[in-house]
Design a protein around this motif. Sequence first.
Motif, PDB file in Angstrom:
ATOM      1  N   TYR A  22       0.832  -1.064  -0.085  1.00 39.80           N
ATOM      2  CA  TYR A  22      -0.032  -0.108   0.156  1.00 39.80           C
ATOM      3  C   TYR A  22       0.982   1.082   0.036  1.00 39.80           C
ATOM      4  O   TYR A  22       1.741   1.283   0.889  1.00 39.80           O
ATOM      5  CB  TYR A  22      -0.973  -0.023   1.185  1.00 39.80           C
ATOM      6  CG  TYR A  22      -1.567   1.125   1.315  1.00 39.80           C
ATOM      7  CD1 TYR A  22      -2.606   1.714   0.745  1.00 39.80           C
ATOM      8  CD2 TYR A  22      -1.252   2.293   2.458  1.00 39.80           C
ATOM      9  CE1 TYR A  22      -3.334   2.998   0.737  1.00 39.80           C
ATOM     10  CE2 TYR A  22      -1.890   3.506   2.541  1.00 39.80           C
ATOM     11  CZ  TYR A  22      -2.846   3.795   1.641  1.00 39.80           C
ATOM     12  OH  TYR A  22      -3.614   4.943   1.739  1.00 39.80           O
ATOM     13  N   THR A  23       0.675   2.086  -1.062  1.00 39.85           N
ATOM     14  CA  THR A  23       1.388   3.446  -1.308  1.00 39.85           C
ATOM     15  C   THR A  23       0.791   4.438  -1.119  1.00 39.85           C
ATOM     16  O   THR A  23      -0.040   4.640  -2.296  1.00 39.85           O
ATOM     17  CB  THR A  23       2.557   3.404  -2.217  1.00 39.85           C
ATOM     18  OG1 THR A  23       3.234   2.054  -2.169  1.00 39.85           O
ATOM     19  CG2 THR A  23       3.435   4.438  -2.300  1.00 39.85           C
ATOM     20  N   PRO A  24       0.711   5.420  -0.238  1.00 40.28           N
ATOM     21  CA  PRO A  24      -0.144   6.618  -0.230  1.00 40.28           C
ATOM     22  C   PRO A  24       0.647   7.690  -1.249  1.00 40.28           C
ATOM     23  O   PRO A  24       1.644   7.591  -1.205  1.00 40.28           O
ATOM     24  CB  PRO A  24      -0.490   6.990   0.908  1.00 40.28           C
ATOM     25  CG  PRO A  24       0.694   6.450   1.837  1.00 40.28           C
ATOM     26  CD  PRO A  24       1.038   5.171   1.210  1.00 40.28           C
ATOM     27  N   VAL A  25      -0.256   8.367  -2.135  1.00 43.32           N
ATOM     28  CA  VAL A  25       0.380   9.458  -2.871  1.00 43.32           C
ATOM     29  C   VAL A  25       0.348  10.792  -1.963  1.00 43.32           C
ATOM     30  O   VAL A  25      -0.576  11.296  -1.997  1.00 43.32           O
ATOM     31  CB  VAL A  25      -0.358   9.260  -4.264  1.00 43.32           C
ATOM     32  CG1 VAL A  25       0.346  10.864  -4.946  1.00 43.32           C
ATOM     33  CG2 VAL A  25      -0.419   8.426  -5.028  1.00 43.32           C
ATOM     34  N   ASP A  26       1.407  11.108  -1.028  1.00 44.27           N
ATOM     35  CA  ASP A  26       1.540  11.842  -0.053  1.00 44.27           C
ATOM     36  C   ASP A  26       2.785  12.479  -0.179  1.00 44.27           C
ATOM     37  O   ASP A  26       3.813  12.244  -0.784  1.00 44.27           O
ATOM     38  CB  ASP A  26       1.059  11.301   1.269  1.00 44.27           C
ATOM     39  CG  ASP A  26       2.053  10.449   1.735  1.00 44.27           C
ATOM     40  OD1 ASP A  26       3.277  10.047   0.978  1.00 44.27           O
ATOM     41  OD2 ASP A  26       1.807   9.627   2.690  1.00 44.27           O
ATOM     42  N   THR A  46      -4.684   8.882  -5.559  1.00 46.60           N
ATOM     43  CA  THR A  46      -4.546   9.202  -4.168  1.00 46.60           C
ATOM     44  C   THR A  46      -3.586   8.003  -3.360  1.00 46.60           C
ATOM     45  O   THR A  46      -3.117   8.221  -2.170  1.00 46.60           O
ATOM     46  CB  THR A  46      -5.652   9.436  -3.235  1.00 46.60           C
ATOM     47  OG1 THR A  46      -6.582   8.332  -3.494  1.00 46.60           O
ATOM     48  CG2 THR A  46      -6.445  10.455  -3.895  1.00 46.60           C
ATOM     49  N   SER A  47      -3.766   6.697  -3.974  1.00 40.24           N
ATOM     50  CA  SER A  47      -2.923   5.732  -3.534  1.00 40.24           C
ATOM     51  C   SER A  47      -2.765   4.521  -4.425  1.00 40.24           C
ATOM     52  O   SER A  47      -3.532   4.590  -5.286  1.00 40.24           O
ATOM     53  CB  SER A  47      -3.690   5.001  -1.977  1.00 40.24           C
ATOM     54  OG  SER A  47      -4.986   4.812  -2.317  1.00 40.24           O
ATOM     55  N   TYR A  49      -2.218   0.164  -4.735  1.00 36.68           N
ATOM     56  CA  TYR A  49      -2.417  -1.201  -3.765  1.00 36.68           C
ATOM     57  C   TYR A  49      -1.622  -1.976  -4.679  1.00 36.68           C
ATOM     58  O   TYR A  49      -2.051  -2.299  -6.066  1.00 36.68           O
ATOM     59  CB  TYR A  49      -3.566  -1.650  -3.644  1.00 36.68           C
ATOM     60  CG  TYR A  49      -4.357  -0.702  -2.732  1.00 36.68           C
ATOM     61  CD1 TYR A  49      -4.166  -1.092  -1.211  1.00 36.68           C
ATOM     62  CD2 TYR A  49      -5.078   0.211  -3.206  1.00 36.68           C
ATOM     63  CE1 TYR A  49      -5.038  -0.288  -0.183  1.00 36.68           C
ATOM     64  CE2 TYR A  49      -5.721   1.188  -2.071  1.00 36.68           C
ATOM     65  CZ  TYR A  49      -5.781   1.130  -0.775  1.00 36.68           C
ATOM     66  OH  TYR A  49      -6.384   1.774   0.109  1.00 36.68           O
ATOM     67  N   ASP A  64     -12.982   6.188  -5.687  1.00 44.89           N
ATOM     68  CA  ASP A  64     -13.041   6.217  -4.239  1.00 44.89           C
ATOM     69  C   ASP A  64     -14.520   5.751  -3.876  1.00 44.89           C
ATOM     70  O   ASP A  64     -15.216   5.991  -4.601  1.00 44.89           O
ATOM     71  CB  ASP A  64     -12.903   7.678  -3.792  1.00 44.89           C
ATOM     72  CG  ASP A  64     -11.642   8.213  -3.821  1.00 44.89           C
ATOM     73  OD1 ASP A  64     -10.599   7.175  -3.792  1.00 44.89           O
ATOM     74  OD2 ASP A  64     -11.120   9.421  -3.711  1.00 44.89           O
TER      75      ASP A  64
END
Length: 165
Positions: A22-26, A46-47, A49, A64
């Motif tokens: 899991y990688t959030p785009v942050d 936004t993320s 998987y 979403d």
Amino acid sequence: MQIGHDARNDRSRSPEYALTEYTPVDWQLRRFNAELFNALDGFGITSLYMYREAGSSNAYLTMDGGGGPVSQSGDDVVGWVSKFLSSDDKADVVKKLRNSSAKEKHAFIPIVLGGAPWSVESYFFSEMPVPNIPPKLPEPITGVWITLNGKGVRYMSGQWHVFNC
């Protein structure tokens, strides 16, 4: 959208950060891989998987919100309607039916997309098999009609029925 096998996930530039399951785009992704962050953020992603580490490198986009497997039985509808009609914010419906002198007291529930859990909504997009269990309706409710997507299911006289509307 497809990410090629040779896409840059340059772990050598930043050994402490790599794409994970899991990688959030942050801010962390922006700090350690600005190029990837900008590309994903530009699409409004936004993320991420990871389905599996080795694969086709295809990326599948989803919206979403709710989702999941499509209900193959009406049992989720039965559980939901029992809880829905027994909730405190539906006390006015129960009270109105309690004050009615009608022999049969039915509640009508038109669902809009996003107004119920996906496990309930998806039932109306499936084959709609008749539910196998009776709902636990609060007294004095004797029947319930539920509609979505031009289809409906009703419980009356101890039986479930599916109908088109």
